[in-house]
Design a protein around this motif. Sequence first.
Motif, PDB file in Angstrom:
ATOM      1  N   ASN A 104       5.361 -24.392   1.509  1.00  3.52           N
ATOM      2  CA  ASN A 104       6.784 -23.850   1.861  1.00  3.52           C
ATOM      3  C   ASN A 104       6.795 -22.405   2.428  1.00  3.52           C
ATOM      4  OD1 ASN A 104       9.623 -22.618   1.663  1.00  3.52           O
ATOM      5  ND2 ASN A 104      10.111 -24.820   0.915  1.00  3.52           N
ATOM      6  N   ILE A 105       6.830 -22.241   3.674  1.00  7.11           N
ATOM      7  CA  ILE A 105       6.726 -20.871   4.054  1.00  7.11           C
ATOM      8  C   ILE A 105       7.935 -19.932   3.480  1.00  7.11           C
ATOM      9  CG2 ILE A 105       8.373 -21.415   6.264  1.00  7.11           C
ATOM     10  CD1 ILE A 105       5.094 -19.225   6.147  1.00  7.11           C
ATOM     11  N   THR A 106       8.973 -20.380   3.194  1.00  2.00           N
ATOM     12  CA  THR A 106      10.204 -19.692   2.649  1.00  2.00           C
ATOM     13  C   THR A 106       9.653 -19.106   1.242  1.00  2.00           C
ATOM     14  OG1 THR A 106      11.839 -20.637   4.049  1.00  2.00           O
ATOM     15  CG2 THR A 106      12.670 -19.392   2.279  1.00  2.00           C
ATOM     16  N   TYR A 107       9.104 -20.086   0.348  1.00  2.47           N
ATOM     17  CA  TYR A 107       8.728 -19.510  -0.816  1.00  2.47           C
ATOM     18  C   TYR A 107       7.681 -18.615  -0.934  1.00  2.47           C
ATOM     19  CZ  TYR A 107       6.200 -20.133  -5.190  1.00  2.47           C
ATOM     20  OH  TYR A 107       5.504 -19.796  -6.514  1.00  2.47           O
ATOM     21  N   ARG A 108       6.550 -18.888   0.106  1.00  3.07           N
ATOM     22  CA  ARG A 108       5.422 -18.095   0.279  1.00  3.07           C
ATOM     23  C   ARG A 108       5.897 -16.688   0.747  1.00  3.07           C
ATOM     24  NH1 ARG A 108       1.229 -21.113   3.602  1.00  3.07           N
ATOM     25  NH2 ARG A 108      -0.054 -19.116   3.151  1.00  3.07           N
ATOM     26  N   ARG A 109       6.902 -16.441   1.722  1.00  2.00           N
ATOM     27  CA  ARG A 109       7.433 -15.075   1.913  1.00  2.00           C
ATOM     28  C   ARG A 109       8.103 -14.492   0.791  1.00  2.00           C
ATOM     29  NH1 ARG A 109       9.576 -16.935   7.665  1.00  2.00           N
ATOM     30  NH2 ARG A 109       7.715 -17.000   8.732  1.00  2.00           N
ATOM     31  N   ASP A 110       9.080 -15.150  -0.102  1.00  2.00           N
ATOM     32  CA  ASP A 110       9.791 -14.643  -1.083  1.00  2.00           C
ATOM     33  C   ASP A 110       8.667 -14.260  -2.116  1.00  2.00           C
ATOM     34  OD1 ASP A 110      11.900 -14.060  -2.651  1.00  2.00           O
ATOM     35  OD2 ASP A 110      12.317 -16.100  -3.250  1.00  2.00           O
ATOM     36  N   HIS A 111       7.636 -15.025  -2.485  1.00  2.00           N
ATOM     37  CA  HIS A 111       6.574 -14.593  -3.252  1.00  2.00           C
ATOM     38  C   HIS A 111       5.860 -13.417  -3.160  1.00  2.00           C
ATOM     39  CE1 HIS A 111       2.885 -14.974  -5.744  1.00  2.00           C
ATOM     40  NE2 HIS A 111       3.810 -15.200  -6.929  1.00  2.00           N
ATOM     41  N   ARG A 125      14.338 -18.374 -11.503  1.00  2.96           N
ATOM     42  CA  ARG A 125      15.521 -19.074 -11.356  1.00  2.96           C
ATOM     43  C   ARG A 125      16.047 -19.563  -9.945  1.00  2.96           C
ATOM     44  NH1 ARG A 125      17.208 -14.769 -14.540  1.00  2.96           N
ATOM     45  NH2 ARG A 125      18.093 -13.797 -12.791  1.00  2.96           N
ATOM     46  N   ARG A 126      15.467 -18.635  -9.077  1.00  2.00           N
ATOM     47  CA  ARG A 126      15.780 -18.981  -7.509  1.00  2.00           C
ATOM     48  C   ARG A 126      15.113 -20.202  -7.118  1.00  2.00           C
ATOM     49  NH1 ARG A 126      15.533 -14.000  -6.133  1.00  2.00           N
ATOM     50  NH2 ARG A 126      13.421 -13.777  -5.440  1.00  2.00           N
ATOM     51  N   TRP A 127      13.910 -20.495  -7.532  1.00  2.00           N
ATOM     52  CA  TRP A 127      13.009 -21.408  -7.236  1.00  2.00           C
ATOM     53  C   TRP A 127      13.196 -22.748  -8.100  1.00  2.00           C
ATOM     54  CZ3 TRP A 127      11.735 -22.446  -2.407  1.00  2.00           C
ATOM     55  CH2 TRP A 127      11.868 -21.100  -1.373  1.00  2.00           C
TER      56      TRP A 127
END
Length: 72
Positions: free
Chosen positions: A31-38, A61-63
Motif C-alpha cells: 500500500n503506497i499510502t501506508y508506505r509513505r506515511d510510515h 490508531r490511524r492504520w
Amino acid sequence: MPTSFWRSPELRDHISRLDRSGFAVEFLRRNITYRRDHARLQRRIARRDVDADAECAAFVRRWGLCFCSCSR
C-alpha cells in the motif's frame, strides 16, 4: 508491479495460505499510502521533531495496527 504478476498462480497460492495477520501485512507492504506515511513518520522521529511515542501511537490508531515498532 505489472498487473499480470498480481494474477499469477504463485501469488494466488501464497495469499490463499495466509491468515488474517499475514494478509494484512502483505496488503500494507504493498500500500503506497501506508508506505509513505510510515516513511514520513520515520523521518520525523529521526529528526526528533516529535514525541516518538505519541506519533507512533497515532500511526497505530490511524492504520488500525496491533503493534508498533516505529519509534525504535
